[in-house]
Enzyme design. Sequence first.
Site, PDB file in Angstrom:
ATOM      1  N   GLN A  80      44.560  33.826  39.379  1.00  0.00           N
ATOM      2  CA  GLN A  80      45.924  34.265  39.608  1.00  0.00           C
ATOM      3  C   GLN A  80      46.258  35.502  38.779  1.00  0.00           C
ATOM      4  O   GLN A  80      46.927  36.430  39.248  1.00  0.00           O
ATOM      5  CB  GLN A  80      46.901  33.131  39.279  1.00  0.00           C
ATOM      6  CG  GLN A  80      48.366  33.529  39.192  1.00  0.00           C
ATOM      7  CD  GLN A  80      48.961  33.954  40.526  1.00  0.00           C
ATOM      8  OE1 GLN A  80      48.294  33.877  41.556  1.00  0.00           O
ATOM      9  NE2 GLN A  80      50.203  34.410  40.510  1.00  0.00           N
ATOM     10  N   GLU A  81      45.806  35.536  37.545  1.00  0.00           N
ATOM     11  CA  GLU A  81      46.134  36.645  36.650  1.00  0.00           C
ATOM     12  C   GLU A  81      45.466  37.950  37.069  1.00  0.00           C
ATOM     13  O   GLU A  81      46.084  39.008  37.056  1.00  0.00           O
ATOM     14  CB  GLU A  81      45.731  36.303  35.204  1.00  0.00           C
ATOM     15  CG  GLU A  81      46.608  35.262  34.528  1.00  0.00           C
ATOM     16  CD  GLU A  81      47.951  35.837  34.084  1.00  0.00           C
ATOM     17  OE1 GLU A  81      48.119  37.065  34.087  1.00  0.00           O
ATOM     18  OE2 GLU A  81      48.843  35.039  33.744  1.00  0.00           O
ATOM     19  N   SER A  82      44.160  37.889  37.406  1.00  0.00           N
ATOM     20  CA  SER A  82      43.410  39.138  37.584  1.00  0.00           C
ATOM     21  C   SER A  82      42.496  39.182  38.788  1.00  0.00           C
ATOM     22  O   SER A  82      41.879  40.216  39.044  1.00  0.00           O
ATOM     23  CB  SER A  82      42.551  39.378  36.334  1.00  0.00           C
ATOM     24  OG  SER A  82      41.537  38.368  36.250  1.00  0.00           O
ATOM     25  N   TYR A 183      54.405  31.099  39.996  1.00  0.00           N
ATOM     26  CA  TYR A 183      53.205  31.128  39.164  1.00  0.00           C
ATOM     27  C   TYR A 183      52.644  29.720  38.972  1.00  0.00           C
ATOM     28  O   TYR A 183      51.446  29.476  39.168  1.00  0.00           O
ATOM     29  CB  TYR A 183      53.546  31.755  37.815  1.00  0.00           C
ATOM     30  CG  TYR A 183      52.390  31.921  36.853  1.00  0.00           C
ATOM     31  CD1 TYR A 183      51.536  33.012  36.959  1.00  0.00           C
ATOM     32  CD2 TYR A 183      52.191  31.022  35.814  1.00  0.00           C
ATOM     33  CE1 TYR A 183      50.491  33.185  36.061  1.00  0.00           C
ATOM     34  CE2 TYR A 183      51.146  31.185  34.917  1.00  0.00           C
ATOM     35  CZ  TYR A 183      50.300  32.275  35.038  1.00  0.00           C
ATOM     36  OH  TYR A 183      49.262  32.437  34.149  1.00  0.00           O
TER      37      TYR A 183
END
Length: 346
Positions: A80-82, A183
């Site tokens: 999810q982050e990168s 998120y």
Amino acid sequence: MKPGRAVAGFLAVPFLLMVAGLLVIAALAGGLPSTSPVGSRLNAAFNGAQVPAEYREWVIRAGQTCPEVTPQLLAAQLEQESGWNPTVVSPVGAMGIAQFMPGTWPNWSEDNDGGGVSPYHPGDAIMAAARYDCALAKIVRGYIESGRASGDVQDLMLAAYNAGPNAVLNYRGIPPYAETQNYVRVIRTLMNKYQDVTPDIAAGTPFGSAVVEFAMRQRGLPYSWGGGDTSGPSMGFGNGAGVTGFDCSSLVQYAVYHASGGKLLLPRVSQAQVTVGQEVPRDFAAMMPGDVIGFDPYRNGDYSHIGIYIGNGQMVHAPKTGDVVKVSDLSESYYANATWSVRRYG
């Protein structure tokens, strides 16, 4: 990471302190609580095949930092982050595979890969993300226990990672920010990609029977020296390099952890596992399914193997390199001639 996230300034609780909690094991004697069945988040094995190979061992290692940060949760968070990109920089300046902001990174960074400290080094960044997650988990657990917030610890931990722990405190739970709520939801959904969930064991199942059931479900998995943990089978090292499975003590640790609903984290190695819990005589009339048997084959104090008693003079265990998790008869000479340490954890 987004700007403005607060940084917690404390160290995670050492592993030995968690093990100390095993001295109160007798409280589980009634079995799995009927009001709190084993859930899929606990009864899920890490599916490491979905993680890019170059990051797999880092995710497994980082996923042992604290109980709340499982490898599957961490893998979903990194995606999810990168999107697993170790060189990406966000429009607001978040760096690397874990998207640390420049002001946050120094508080959690260590040289884990031996190549110098950098948020662009996947090993450093993945381990730092786990340390930060675990710190946030401790903070939000404190909020819950003091009545200042409500919700699932992992959900609040993720919300704090995205919006900061003060936002969780101010709103007494997941903040009403669309970005933060999404998120948490996206990571929970992505976790399904990185785990294999087995059907739940019925609430109220006696603890020993649940230990046996969780171990028996692993039959046929390869023995992997150094492999396996509470999240499920994983790649080992040494003789277990390249093999995903369990060794004898990780199978016991996994089964007891899940049978207890995540409340009992045994020591990792057999020599330590036979020092906790209640001692039981080496007598089939006294032993019960779910008891754990440590074996000292040379009678020199080295309990180098361990298995789970299933009744009728048999055990389920992960025997040795080249073998698989299976049921064996305790009358076999290797086991029958060894010194035993029989322990009961619930």
